[in-house]
Design an enzyme around this catalytic site. Structure first.
Site, PDB file in Angstrom:
ATOM      1  CD  GLU A 132       4.813  40.432   7.769  1.00  0.00           C
ATOM      2  OE1 GLU A 132       4.327  39.474   7.131  1.00  0.00           O
ATOM      3  OE2 GLU A 132       5.995  40.503   8.081  1.00  0.00           O
TER       4      GLU A 132
ATOM      5  CG  ASP B 171      -0.630  38.747   1.906  1.00  0.00           C
ATOM      6  OD1 ASP B 171      -1.184  39.681   2.547  1.00  0.00           O
ATOM      7  OD2 ASP B 171      -0.602  37.576   2.323  1.00  0.00           O
TER       8      ASP B 171
ATOM      9  CB  SER C 262       1.652  13.455  10.065  1.00  0.00           C
ATOM     10  OG  SER C 262       2.511  14.376  10.709  1.00  0.00           O
TER      11      SER C 262
ATOM     12  N   GLY D 238       2.826  26.543  13.960  1.00  0.00           N
ATOM     13  CA  GLY D 238       2.139  27.692  14.565  1.00  0.00           C
ATOM     14  C   GLY D 238       3.060  28.790  15.052  1.00  0.00           C
ATOM     15  CB  ALA D 239       6.656  29.168  15.325  1.00  0.00           C
ATOM     16  N   GLY D 240       4.554  30.815  13.008  1.00  0.00           N
ATOM     17  CA  GLY D 240       4.623  31.821  11.949  1.00  0.00           C
ATOM     18  C   GLY D 240       5.691  31.498  10.917  1.00  0.00           C
TER      19      GLY D 240
ATOM     20  CD  GLU E 109      -2.762  27.479   4.658  1.00  0.00           C
ATOM     21  OE1 GLU E 109      -1.795  27.003   4.025  1.00  0.00           O
ATOM     22  OE2 GLU E 109      -2.620  28.150   5.689  1.00  0.00           O
TER      23      GLU E 109
ATOM     24  CG  ASP F 256       2.809  31.614   4.048  1.00  0.00           C
ATOM     25  OD1 ASP F 256       3.305  32.756   3.936  1.00  0.00           O
ATOM     26  OD2 ASP F 256       2.028  31.306   4.963  1.00  0.00           O
TER      27      ASP F 256
ATOM     28  CE1 TYR G 226      -4.373  38.346   7.274  1.00  0.00           C
ATOM     29  CE2 TYR G 226      -6.629  37.636   6.878  1.00  0.00           C
ATOM     30  CZ  TYR G 226      -5.336  37.828   6.426  1.00  0.00           C
ATOM     31  OH  TYR G 226      -5.022  37.510   5.133  1.00  0.00           O
TER      32      TYR G 226
HETATM   33  P1  ADP Z   1       1.944  27.726  10.636  1.00  0.00           P
HETATM   34  O1  ADP Z   1       1.784  27.583   9.158  1.00  0.00           O
HETATM   35  O2  ADP Z   1       2.259  29.130  11.052  1.00  0.00           O
HETATM   36  O3  ADP Z   1       2.927  26.768  11.231  1.00  0.00           O
HETATM   37  P2  ADP Z   1      -0.820  27.004  10.529  1.00  0.00           P
HETATM   38  O4  ADP Z   1      -1.898  27.057  11.538  1.00  0.00           O
HETATM   39  O5  ADP Z   1      -0.983  27.759   9.268  1.00  0.00           O
HETATM   40  O6  ADP Z   1       0.534  27.406  11.285  1.00  0.00           O
HETATM   41  O7  ADP Z   1      -0.576  25.489  10.103  1.00  0.00           O
HETATM   42  C1  ADP Z   1      -0.333  24.522  11.092  1.00  0.00           C
HETATM   43  C2  ADP Z   1      -1.177  23.287  10.816  1.00  0.00           C
HETATM   44  O8  ADP Z   1      -0.683  22.624   9.645  1.00  0.00           O
HETATM   45  C3  ADP Z   1      -1.082  22.264  11.913  1.00  0.00           C
HETATM   46  O9  ADP Z   1      -1.997  22.533  12.944  1.00  0.00           O
HETATM   47  C4  ADP Z   1      -1.419  20.975  11.153  1.00  0.00           C
HETATM   48  O10 ADP Z   1      -2.807  20.881  10.969  1.00  0.00           O
HETATM   49  C5  ADP Z   1      -0.781  21.222   9.797  1.00  0.00           C
HETATM   50  N1  ADP Z   1       0.585  20.668   9.788  1.00  0.00           N
HETATM   51  C6  ADP Z   1       1.752  21.371   9.709  1.00  0.00           C
HETATM   52  N2  ADP Z   1       2.820  20.540   9.715  1.00  0.00           N
HETATM   53  C7  ADP Z   1       2.328  19.285   9.808  1.00  0.00           C
HETATM   54  C8  ADP Z   1       2.912  17.971   9.885  1.00  0.00           C
HETATM   55  N3  ADP Z   1       4.236  17.800   9.880  1.00  0.00           N
HETATM   56  N4  ADP Z   1       2.084  16.922   9.974  1.00  0.00           N
HETATM   57  C9  ADP Z   1       0.751  17.084   9.977  1.00  0.00           C
HETATM   58  N5  ADP Z   1       0.140  18.277   9.913  1.00  0.00           N
HETATM   59  C10 ADP Z   1       0.895  19.375   9.845  1.00  0.00           C
HETATM   60 MG    MG Z   2       0.343  28.631   7.996  1.00  0.00          MG
END
Ligand code: ADP
Ligand code: MG
Length: 386
Positions: free
Chosen positions: A35, A38, A69, A126-128, A164, A176, A228
């Site tokens: 952790e 990277d 989506s 958003g759960a990591g 990203e 990731d 961070y």
């Molecule tokens: P994590 O990668 O930890 O889940 P992030 O903040 O890096 O959280 O990424 C989450 C974001 O990615 C969401 O808020 C959305 O914008 C995009 N995202 C993830 N999955 C989807 C999906 N199935 N459809 C549309 N957007 C998505």
């Molecule tokens: Mg992410």
């Protein structure tokens, strides 16, 4: 998984009025160990999980990109000519950013047709667990094939990262996307963040009767972005004072000298990164020589280092880790960037339900919000489904 795949095909047909040309999927990931190593150009050991994002894609006869989506009611449309980081925002910046980034890596976007893309997913957002890498990797693999670009998976990982970093604007590493694209069943991806070389390391969890439990604390810390940035700054300062390009170049044996040269806080930040790199190497060696039952102590030590030296844990994460350890886990640690998010525990299959009940109870007792506790398996990376 079958449901997600069939469902996205049917939804695509309903929304776009025709069958897709194919369905691709890519998993979320969890980091077993390594952790904040990277961006210090060190080592990480993530694995792809059995939660996936699917993308149904159909070629159009014009030059328009359209993406939908199940996550959102909007259908976003951009002509290929107008594709650029400045024109993208919101969730669609992830899939459309990938289309743009393919061009940055040499794809001739003037020669490709428009496409319709429909996304569905069971990766918690958003759960990591990196739902972001899952969507990027599914779309990257799909467009690479639909547009006949012929990029290898390591390049597609960099495409996702570029999307990203630039189109979304999130400063993330390459871990990731590498896990999502390179993962294999019951195996982890050992990644050197300097050379970007990767190796598949069998986990052997199934044979050892072990499971990985995820404890999503649901905590999102208001200071995570600032935290961070400040940790990154400390690492850069440590590297500068020690005269190295990155903390990757500092070994455990150098730490005595580092203690003399650095202030206490910077020294502890450096010590976390340096020992964490070593723990990743030790975990890989231990997995190969003794199997997964032997890595518990390394996971535990990683948590202590993040809690005490890097100071990125929170009480909920500490409680999750301690409760798992006290209820039969072989090892446990917070995973991800810290200040909230999830912990993982490595546990014998027959201890899993006891751990789950104990964590629920402990969180209630401390007045913490109810965590989401579930198991994951190490799974196949991105694939074409149909
Ligand atoms: P994590 O990668 O930890 O889940 P992030 O903040 O890096 O959280 O990424 C989450 C974001 O990615 C969401 O808020 C959305 O914008 C995009 N995202 C993830 N999955 C989807 C999906 N199935 N459809 C549309 N957007 C998505
Ligand atoms: Mg992410």
């Amino acid at each position: 998984m079958t449901d997600l795949r069939t469902g996205v095909r049917e939804d695509f047909a309903e929304i776009f009025g025709r069958e897709p040309d194919g369905v691709w999927s890519a998993p979320g990931r969890v980091n077993l160990i390594g952790e904040h190593t990277d961006y210090n150009l060190g080592f990480v050991l993530p694995f792809a999980i059995n939660r996936r994002t699917v993308a149904a894609v159909g070629v159009r006869d014009d030059r328009i990109l359209r993406v939908g989506s199940t996550f959102s009611d909007e259908l976003v449309e951009v002509p290929l000519e107008e594709l650029g980081p400045g024109t993208l925002s919101g969730w669609s910046a992830y899939p459309l950013g990938v289309a743009w980034a393919l061009g940055e890596f040499g794809a001739d976007l003037e020669a490709v047709p428009g496409v319709d893309i429909l996304i569905d997913s069971n990766v918690p957002v958003g759960a990591g667990l990196s739902s972001s890498a899952a969507i990027e990797s599914a779309v990257a693999l799909a467009l690479d094939e639909i547009w006949r670009l012929g990029f290898d998976r390591r390049t597609l990982a960099r495409v996702g990262q570029r999307a990203e970093n630039v189109a979304v604007g999130a400063p993330t590493g390459i871990m990731d996307q590498s896990a999502s694209l390179l993962g294999e069943p019951d195996a982890a991806v050992f990644l050197d963040c300097r050379s970007l070389d990767s190796e598949i390391v069998p986990l052997g969890l199934e044979e050892a009767g072990l499971q990985i439990v995820i404890i999503d604390t649901g905590v999102t810390h208001a200071h995570s972005t600032g935290g961070y940035a400040s940790r990154r700054a400390s690492c850069e300062e440590g590297a500068r004072v020690l005269g190295v390009e990155a903390l990757r170049d500092v070994s455990v044996a150098d730490l005595d000298r580092a203690r003399e040269l650095l202030d206490d806080v910077t020294f502890r930040r450096v010590r976390h990164v340096v020992t964490e790199d070593q723990r990743v190497l030790d975990t890989v060696r231990t997995l190969r020589e003794h199997g997964p039952t032997a890595i518990g102590e390394l996971l535990d030590a990683s948590h202590v280092s993040m809690r005490d030296d890097f100071e990125i844990s929170v009480p909920e994460l500490d409680l999750a880790v301690e409760t798992a350890q006290a209820n039969g886990a072989l090892g446990a640690r917070m995973t991800g960037g810290g200040f909230g998010g999830a912990a993982i525990a490595l546990a014998p299959a027959d201890a899993v339900s006891r751990i789950m009940v104990a964590i629920d109870g402990a969180f209630a007792e401390h007045g913490f919000g109810q965590p989401d506790v579930f198991t994951v398996t190490a799974s196949q990376g991105a694939v074409r489904e149909s």
